[in-house]
Every structure is written in C-alpha cells, then in structure tokens.
Motif scaffolding. Structure first.
Motif, PDB file in Angstrom:
ATOM      1  N   GLN A 245      24.392 -29.478 -24.219  1.00 27.98           N
ATOM      2  CA  GLN A 245      23.888 -28.047 -25.685  1.00 27.98           C
ATOM      3  C   GLN A 245      25.161 -28.142 -26.233  1.00 27.98           C
ATOM      4  OE1 GLN A 245      21.880 -24.937 -23.853  1.00 27.98           O
ATOM      5  NE2 GLN A 245      19.957 -25.454 -24.806  1.00 27.98           N
ATOM      6  N   SER A 246      26.227 -27.854 -25.697  1.00 26.70           N
ATOM      7  CA  SER A 246      27.445 -27.665 -26.092  1.00 26.70           C
ATOM      8  C   SER A 246      28.138 -29.192 -26.970  1.00 26.70           C
ATOM      9  CB  SER A 246      28.950 -27.916 -24.367  1.00 26.70           C
ATOM     10  OG  SER A 246      28.381 -26.911 -24.334  1.00 26.70           O
ATOM     11  N   LYS A 247      27.573 -30.793 -25.994  1.00 22.71           N
ATOM     12  CA  LYS A 247      27.593 -31.617 -26.905  1.00 22.71           C
ATOM     13  C   LYS A 247      26.972 -31.402 -28.480  1.00 22.71           C
ATOM     14  CE  LYS A 247      30.556 -34.197 -25.808  1.00 22.71           C
ATOM     15  NZ  LYS A 247      31.712 -34.588 -25.654  1.00 22.71           N
ATOM     16  N   ARG A 248      25.544 -31.261 -28.645  1.00 24.32           N
ATOM     17  CA  ARG A 248      25.006 -31.194 -29.398  1.00 24.32           C
ATOM     18  C   ARG A 248      25.751 -29.985 -30.474  1.00 24.32           C
ATOM     19  NH1 ARG A 248      20.233 -33.580 -29.227  1.00 24.32           N
ATOM     20  NH2 ARG A 248      19.532 -32.086 -31.388  1.00 24.32           N
TER      21      ARG A 248
ATOM     22  N   ARG B  61      28.335 -28.797 -35.780  1.00 23.25           N
ATOM     23  CA  ARG B  61      29.515 -27.876 -36.377  1.00 23.25           C
ATOM     24  C   ARG B  61      30.714 -29.646 -37.216  1.00 23.25           C
ATOM     25  NH1 ARG B  61      32.131 -24.201 -35.503  1.00 23.25           N
ATOM     26  NH2 ARG B  61      31.931 -23.181 -33.918  1.00 23.25           N
ATOM     27  N   ARG B  62      31.020 -30.122 -36.759  1.00 21.38           N
ATOM     28  CA  ARG B  62      31.824 -31.615 -37.559  1.00 21.38           C
ATOM     29  C   ARG B  62      30.711 -32.084 -38.402  1.00 21.38           C
ATOM     30  NH1 ARG B  62      32.573 -35.009 -32.086  1.00 21.38           N
ATOM     31  NH2 ARG B  62      34.840 -34.030 -31.619  1.00 21.38           N
ATOM     32  N   ALA B  63      29.512 -32.015 -39.048  1.00 19.07           N
ATOM     33  CA  ALA B  63      28.472 -32.300 -39.492  1.00 19.07           C
ATOM     34  C   ALA B  63      28.356 -31.166 -40.716  1.00 19.07           C
ATOM     35  CB  ALA B  63      27.449 -32.247 -38.714  1.00 19.07           C
ATOM     36  N   ALA B  64      28.445 -30.132 -40.030  1.00 19.39           N
ATOM     37  CA  ALA B  64      28.441 -29.322 -41.343  1.00 19.39           C
ATOM     38  C   ALA B  64      29.813 -28.802 -41.763  1.00 19.39           C
ATOM     39  CB  ALA B  64      28.031 -28.286 -40.658  1.00 19.39           C
ATOM     40  N   LYS B  65      31.336 -28.991 -41.275  1.00 19.77           N
ATOM     41  CA  LYS B  65      32.497 -29.263 -41.646  1.00 19.77           C
ATOM     42  C   LYS B  65      32.636 -27.433 -41.187  1.00 19.77           C
ATOM     43  CE  LYS B  65      32.613 -32.450 -44.139  1.00 19.77           C
ATOM     44  NZ  LYS B  65      32.081 -33.490 -43.613  1.00 19.77           N
ATOM     45  N   ILE B  66      31.863 -26.788 -40.557  1.00 25.77           N
ATOM     46  CA  ILE B  66      32.255 -25.394 -39.982  1.00 25.77           C
ATOM     47  C   ILE B  66      33.991 -26.028 -39.138  1.00 25.77           C
ATOM     48  CG2 ILE B  66      31.440 -23.275 -38.731  1.00 25.77           C
ATOM     49  CD1 ILE B  66      30.507 -24.147 -41.037  1.00 25.77           C
TER      50      ILE B  66
ATOM     51  N   TYR C 230      29.482 -19.111 -36.211  1.00 31.12           N
ATOM     52  CA  TYR C 230      28.349 -19.442 -36.638  1.00 31.12           C
ATOM     53  C   TYR C 230      28.150 -19.788 -38.873  1.00 31.12           C
ATOM     54  CZ  TYR C 230      25.278 -17.732 -34.106  1.00 31.12           C
ATOM     55  OH  TYR C 230      24.972 -17.692 -32.268  1.00 31.12           O
ATOM     56  N   ALA C 231      27.699 -20.686 -39.195  1.00 30.79           N
ATOM     57  CA  ALA C 231      28.021 -20.663 -40.796  1.00 30.79           C
ATOM     58  C   ALA C 231      27.522 -19.409 -41.432  1.00 30.79           C
ATOM     59  CB  ALA C 231      26.939 -22.004 -41.098  1.00 30.79           C
ATOM     60  N   GLU C 232      28.920 -19.245 -42.807  1.00 31.35           N
ATOM     61  CA  GLU C 232      27.502 -17.993 -43.123  1.00 31.35           C
ATOM     62  C   GLU C 232      27.186 -18.023 -43.910  1.00 31.35           C
ATOM     63  OE1 GLU C 232      29.354 -15.268 -43.066  1.00 31.35           O
ATOM     64  OE2 GLU C 232      31.101 -15.691 -42.246  1.00 31.35           O
ATOM     65  N   LYS C 233      26.188 -16.833 -44.421  1.00 31.54           N
ATOM     66  CA  LYS C 233      25.075 -17.906 -45.258  1.00 31.54           C
ATOM     67  C   LYS C 233      25.752 -18.425 -46.743  1.00 31.54           C
ATOM     68  CE  LYS C 233      20.605 -15.313 -47.359  1.00 31.54           C
ATOM     69  NZ  LYS C 233      20.489 -13.865 -47.790  1.00 31.54           N
TER      70      LYS C 233
ATOM     71  N   GLU D 147      23.626 -28.688 -46.341  1.00 33.35           N
ATOM     72  CA  GLU D 147      22.454 -28.665 -45.481  1.00 33.35           C
ATOM     73  C   GLU D 147      22.580 -28.773 -43.981  1.00 33.35           C
ATOM     74  OE1 GLU D 147      21.172 -33.069 -45.048  1.00 33.35           O
ATOM     75  OE2 GLU D 147      22.465 -33.078 -46.945  1.00 33.35           O
ATOM     76  N   HIS D 148      23.745 -29.036 -44.245  1.00 31.26           N
ATOM     77  CA  HIS D 148      24.365 -29.385 -41.941  1.00 31.26           C
ATOM     78  C   HIS D 148      24.134 -27.552 -41.747  1.00 31.26           C
ATOM     79  CE1 HIS D 148      23.958 -33.286 -42.361  1.00 31.26           C
ATOM     80  NE2 HIS D 148      24.568 -33.411 -42.906  1.00 31.26           N
ATOM     81  N   ALA D 149      24.886 -26.990 -42.016  1.00 26.56           N
ATOM     82  CA  ALA D 149      25.319 -25.857 -42.415  1.00 26.56           C
ATOM     83  C   ALA D 149      23.975 -24.953 -41.306  1.00 26.56           C
ATOM     84  CB  ALA D 149      26.074 -24.806 -42.567  1.00 26.56           C
ATOM     85  N   LYS D 150      22.695 -24.794 -41.290  1.00 26.91           N
ATOM     86  CA  LYS D 150      21.290 -24.110 -40.873  1.00 26.91           C
ATOM     87  C   LYS D 150      21.483 -24.760 -40.153  1.00 26.91           C
ATOM     88  CE  LYS D 150      16.991 -22.397 -41.092  1.00 26.91           C
ATOM     89  NZ  LYS D 150      16.198 -22.727 -42.514  1.00 26.91           N
ATOM     90  N   LYS D 151      21.674 -26.322 -39.626  1.00 30.80           N
ATOM     91  CA  LYS D 151      20.959 -27.116 -38.561  1.00 30.80           C
ATOM     92  C   LYS D 151      22.426 -26.631 -37.230  1.00 30.80           C
ATOM     93  CE  LYS D 151      18.581 -31.124 -39.947  1.00 30.80           C
ATOM     94  NZ  LYS D 151      18.404 -32.287 -39.718  1.00 30.80           N
ATOM     95  N   PHE D 152      23.436 -26.589 -37.909  1.00 29.49           N
ATOM     96  CA  PHE D 152      24.966 -26.163 -37.182  1.00 29.49           C
ATOM     97  C   PHE D 152      23.891 -25.313 -36.235  1.00 29.49           C
ATOM     98  CE2 PHE D 152      28.087 -23.131 -36.101  1.00 29.49           C
ATOM     99  CZ  PHE D 152      28.887 -23.664 -35.467  1.00 29.49           C
ATOM    100  N   ASN D 153      23.432 -23.952 -37.249  1.00 29.88           N
ATOM    101  CA  ASN D 153      23.482 -22.454 -36.734  1.00 29.88           C
ATOM    102  C   ASN D 153      22.527 -22.439 -35.920  1.00 29.88           C
ATOM    103  OD1 ASN D 153      25.724 -21.028 -38.740  1.00 29.88           O
ATOM    104  ND2 ASN D 153      23.840 -20.305 -39.740  1.00 29.88           N
ATOM    105  N   CYS D 154      21.010 -23.433 -35.854  1.00 27.31           N
ATOM    106  CA  CYS D 154      19.899 -23.576 -34.907  1.00 27.31           C
ATOM    107  C   CYS D 154      21.001 -23.374 -33.774  1.00 27.31           C
ATOM    108  CB  CYS D 154      19.182 -24.460 -35.719  1.00 27.31           C
ATOM    109  SG  CYS D 154      18.210 -23.472 -37.021  1.00 27.31           S
ATOM    110  N   VAL D 155      21.589 -25.029 -33.511  1.00 29.43           N
ATOM    111  CA  VAL D 155      22.109 -25.708 -32.298  1.00 29.43           C
ATOM    112  C   VAL D 155      23.169 -25.105 -31.759  1.00 29.43           C
ATOM    113  CG1 VAL D 155      23.608 -27.504 -31.814  1.00 29.43           C
ATOM    114  CG2 VAL D 155      21.242 -27.501 -33.494  1.00 29.43           C
TER     115      VAL D 155
END
Length: 152
Positions: free
Chosen positions: A29-32, A37-42, A48-51, A58-66
């Motif tokens: 899970q940590s690797k995911r 995080r890299r894909a979303a540039k957070i 977490y990514a802000e709203k 598009e990658h920010a919500k997926k980052f939040n979910c992971v």
C-alpha cells in the motif's frame, strides 16, 4: 503452582505467518501511495489533495483514495493484530486463516478504492474486511473466556 512460561500452541507458526502478511500489505500500500502522490504531484508533507486540487487534477482524487485506503488499514491494524494474537493462543489455525483472509480482503479493498471511486472499496473487499475483523474480535473474546474459566 503454575509455570511462569507461556506455552505456545502447535500451529502458532501459522499465526506468525498471517501477522507477517500484514506487513507485506502495508508495504505494498505504501508503494501505491508513493506512485499516486507522484502522479498527482502532491508534495510532502501534505497528507491529502485539497478539494480544489481534485477539481483541476484528475490524479488528485485517486491519490486521496489510495492514501485513504492505506490510512484506514493503519487505523485497523492494531485491532487486527491484537485479536489475531489472542485468538491464536487458543485457536491458532482459525486465527491465522481469518487474519490471512483479512489481508486478502484489504488488498481487494485497496484495489477498489484506488480506482478513484470510493464506493468500489465495498464492492472489492471492504465488507469482507469488516466481517473478518468481527470474526477476530469474537474469536479472541471466546479465547479470553476460555482462559478465564481455565484459571489462566
């Protein structure tokens, strides 16, 4: 006079293997989370990514979910490990089986949540993880009651 030593029951090695499986789960899970995080540039240390970031990235919500799947696993880990170890002292094969199943359902939960659709966490294993946790709680409670009646 009672012995000052704890007797480890035959089959407890299965309990050890099942609890070690949770470490592999957390590592995976940590690797995911790092990849998302890299894909979303957070940037660190933002948890977490802000709203507003989710609306434009598009990658920010997926980052939040992971990230949330990993965080939720961490929140539940102490309960799972403690109940597995206690249940394992009396019912090692059952405890190991349930803990192993919990790990598997958490993999499915993570894969579902990682789609970016939070509802898929249930369809892919969230409900199974809940049932296995209840099984561990009930099993450890049963073991404790037996220990008490045995005078341990």
């Amino acid at each position: 006079m009672s012995s000052p030593f704890i007797t480890i029951p035959r089959g407890f090695s299965y309990v050890a293997a099942a609890t070690v499986s949770t470490s592999y789960l957390l590592f995976w899970q940590s690797k995911r989370v790092v990849r998302a995080r890299r894909a979303a540039k957070i940037e660190y240390p933002q948890l977490y990514a802000e709203k507003s970031e989710c609306e434009t990235n598009e990658h920010a919500k997926k980052f939040n979910c992971v990230q949330r799947a990993h965080q939720n696993t961490l929140e539940n880990m102490p309960m799972v490990l403690v109940n597995t170890l206690i249940m394992g002292l009396k019912f090692p094969v059952a405890a190991a089986s349930i803990c192993g199943l919990w790990t598997l359902t958490r993999v499915m939960y993570t894969l579902g949540y990682s789609t970016g659709d939070p509802q898929k966490r249930f369809a892919y294993g969230g409900t199974g993880a809940l049932y296995t946790q209840v099984g561990l709680i009930l099993g450890s409670t049963w073991a404790v009651v037996e220990f008490i009646y045995a005078g341990l």
